[in-house]
Design an enzyme around this catalytic site. Structure first.
Site, PDB file in Angstrom:
ATOM      1  N   HIS A  79       8.900  -3.263   8.885  1.00 57.34           N
ATOM      2  CA  HIS A  79       7.805  -3.680   8.023  1.00 57.34           C
ATOM      3  C   HIS A  79       8.251  -4.014   6.604  1.00 57.34           C
ATOM      4  CE1 HIS A  79       3.730  -4.113   6.669  1.00 57.34           C
ATOM      5  NE2 HIS A  79       3.881  -3.171   5.752  1.00 57.34           N
ATOM      6  N   PHE A 130       0.836  -1.192   0.000  1.00 58.19           N
ATOM      7  CA  PHE A 130       0.000   0.000   0.000  1.00 58.19           C
ATOM      8  C   PHE A 130       0.876   1.250   0.000  1.00 58.19           C
ATOM      9  CE2 PHE A 130      -2.735   2.916   2.699  1.00 58.19           C
ATOM     10  CZ  PHE A 130      -3.677   3.173   1.716  1.00 58.19           C
ATOM     11  N   ASP A 153       7.877  -4.950  13.388  1.00 59.43           N
ATOM     12  CA  ASP A 153       6.903  -4.384  12.450  1.00 59.43           C
ATOM     13  C   ASP A 153       6.008  -3.383  13.183  1.00 59.43           C
ATOM     14  OD1 ASP A 153       4.993  -3.857  10.530  1.00 59.43           O
ATOM     15  OD2 ASP A 153       4.703  -5.947   9.967  1.00 59.43           O
ATOM     16  N   SER A 162       3.302  -6.830   2.595  1.00 55.14           N
ATOM     17  CA  SER A 162       2.279  -6.039   3.272  1.00 55.14           C
ATOM     18  C   SER A 162       0.924  -6.205   2.575  1.00 55.14           C
ATOM     19  CB  SER A 162       2.726  -4.572   3.320  1.00 55.14           C
ATOM     20  OG  SER A 162       1.850  -3.789   4.098  1.00 55.14           O
ATOM     21  N   MET A 163       0.329  -5.107   2.087  1.00 52.31           N
ATOM     22  CA  MET A 163      -0.920  -5.229   1.341  1.00 52.31           C
ATOM     23  C   MET A 163      -0.740  -6.146   0.144  1.00 52.31           C
ATOM     24  SD  MET A 163      -3.101  -2.383  -0.793  1.00 52.31           S
ATOM     25  CE  MET A 163      -1.964  -2.515  -2.209  1.00 52.31           C
TER      26      MET A 163
END
Length: 271
Positions: A230, A32, A200, A100-101
Site C-alpha cells: 500500500h 490516513f 495492496d 492513499s487517503m
C-alpha cells in the site's frame, strides 16, 4: 516515557524549487494516520528535479491516536487545500498528488480548483473493512480498531506517531471523505495519473473501478506497481513511481505552456 523524551511530531516538507522547473509546483498529501515521512522519498526526488514541493502535516496526524480522533475530514481537506493554494500562488503550474487517503484529498482538490494535473498512489474510495466488523454499536464501547497489516510488504517503516490503534471516530470520518469525493469526481477535468500496487492490502480494486467510472477527466493513465504494498512511496516500485510522475508533471506543464504561448488564430475572412 517522560515529556522531554517524547519524539516530536513529524514536520511538514517544503522546497522552493530551482532551475527550469522552479515555477512548477507539486502539493502532496500523506495518508490516513500517516505523515509527510511516508512521502519524503518522493518529495526529495521531485525537489532534486527542481520542482517546488509542499507536503503539509494534516491536523491530528503524527502524534497520538487521541489527536486524530479530535479532527474531522473537513479539517484534513482544508489543511491540504490551503497548502495547495499557497503553492499555486507562487508557481505557474501547480499539481496535486497524494498517497492513499492523500490521493483522495488530491482528487477532491482537483475537482474544486484548476490544477495542472493530479497524481494519486493507491487512492482510497473504498477500503477493506478488516479493522472492525460492526461499526455502528461498537463505537459506544470500543474507541479504537486494530491496524491492517500487510504481510508481503517490504516498505520501510516510519515513526508516524502512536497509531498502533486507529480511532473508530476517525474511520467514520474517512468514510465521509470517500463519499464526498465520489460526489465530486465528475468535476475533475485535469489529467490524472494513478499508481496501483499489486499487493495492496488496504485499498481494494473496487476503488480504481469507482475512479474510472466517476472521474470527469478523459485523460486517465493507470500505472501498475507489481511489487509494492500500500505505501508504495517507500516500497520496491518507488523508483518507477518517481520516474513516471516526473514525466507526467513535465509533459502536462509543457503542454500548458505551449497552449498559453500559441498565437491566436487569424480572423476568418467573410465574402
Amino acid at each position: 516515557m517522560t515529556e522531554s523524551s517524547t519524539p516530536p511530531a513529524p514536520a511538514a516538507f517544503s522546497y522552493p524549487g530551482h532551475g527550469p522547473n522552479a515555477r512548477t509546483g507539486v502539493a502532496i498529501c500523506h495518508g490516513f494516520t500517516g505523515s509527510p515521512l511516508s512521502l519524503l522519498p518522493w518529495a526529495h526526488h521531485l525537489a532534486t528535479q527542481g520542482f517546488a514541493v509542499s507536503v503539509p502535516l494534516l491536523p491530528g496526524h503524527g502524534t497520538h491516536w487521541r489527536d486524530l480522533a479530535r479532527q474531522g475530514w473537513q479539517d484534513w481537506y482544508t489543511s491540504f487545500e490551503t497548502a495547495y493554494l499557497e503553492l499555486a500562488a507562487r508557481t505557474n503550474d501547480c499539481y496535486v498528488a497524494g498517497l492513499s487517503m492523500g490521493g483522495t484529498i488530491a482528487l477532491r482538490t482537483a475537482a474544486r480548483h484548476s490544477v495542472a494535473g493530479v497524481a494519486a498512489v493507491n487512492p482510497g474510495l473504498s477500503f477493506y473493512d478488516r479493522r472492525v466488523r460492526i461499526v455502528g454499536l461498537l463505537k459506544y464501547f470500543q474507541r479504537t480498531t486494530t491496524p491492517i497489516l500487510e504481510e508481503n510488504s517490504t516498505a520501510v517503516t516510519t515513526d508516524d506517531g502512536d497509531y498502533s490503534l486507529t480511532p473508530l471516530a476517525a474511520v467514520h470520518q474517512l468514510r465521509r471523505l470517500f463519499s464526498a469525493t465520489l460526489r465530486d469526481l465528475p468535476a475533475v477535468q485535469a489529467p490524472a495519473l494513478v499508481f496501483k500496487s499489486g499487493t495492496d492490502a488496504v485499498v481494494p480494486p473496487s476503488s480504481l473501478a469507482l475512479l474510472r467510472r466517476r472521474l470527469g477527466s478523459r485523460d486517465l493513465t493507470v500505472v501498475p506497481l507489481p511489487r509494492s504494498g500500500h505505501v508504495a512511496t517507500l516500497d520496491a516500485d518507488a523508483p518507477l513511481l518517481f520516474e513516471e510522475s516526473v514525466r507526467f508533471f513535465l509533459q502536462h506543464a509543457h503542454a500548458t505552456h505551449t497552449r498559453s504561448t500559441m498565437p491566436p488564430p487569424a480572423p476568418s475572412e467573410t465574402p
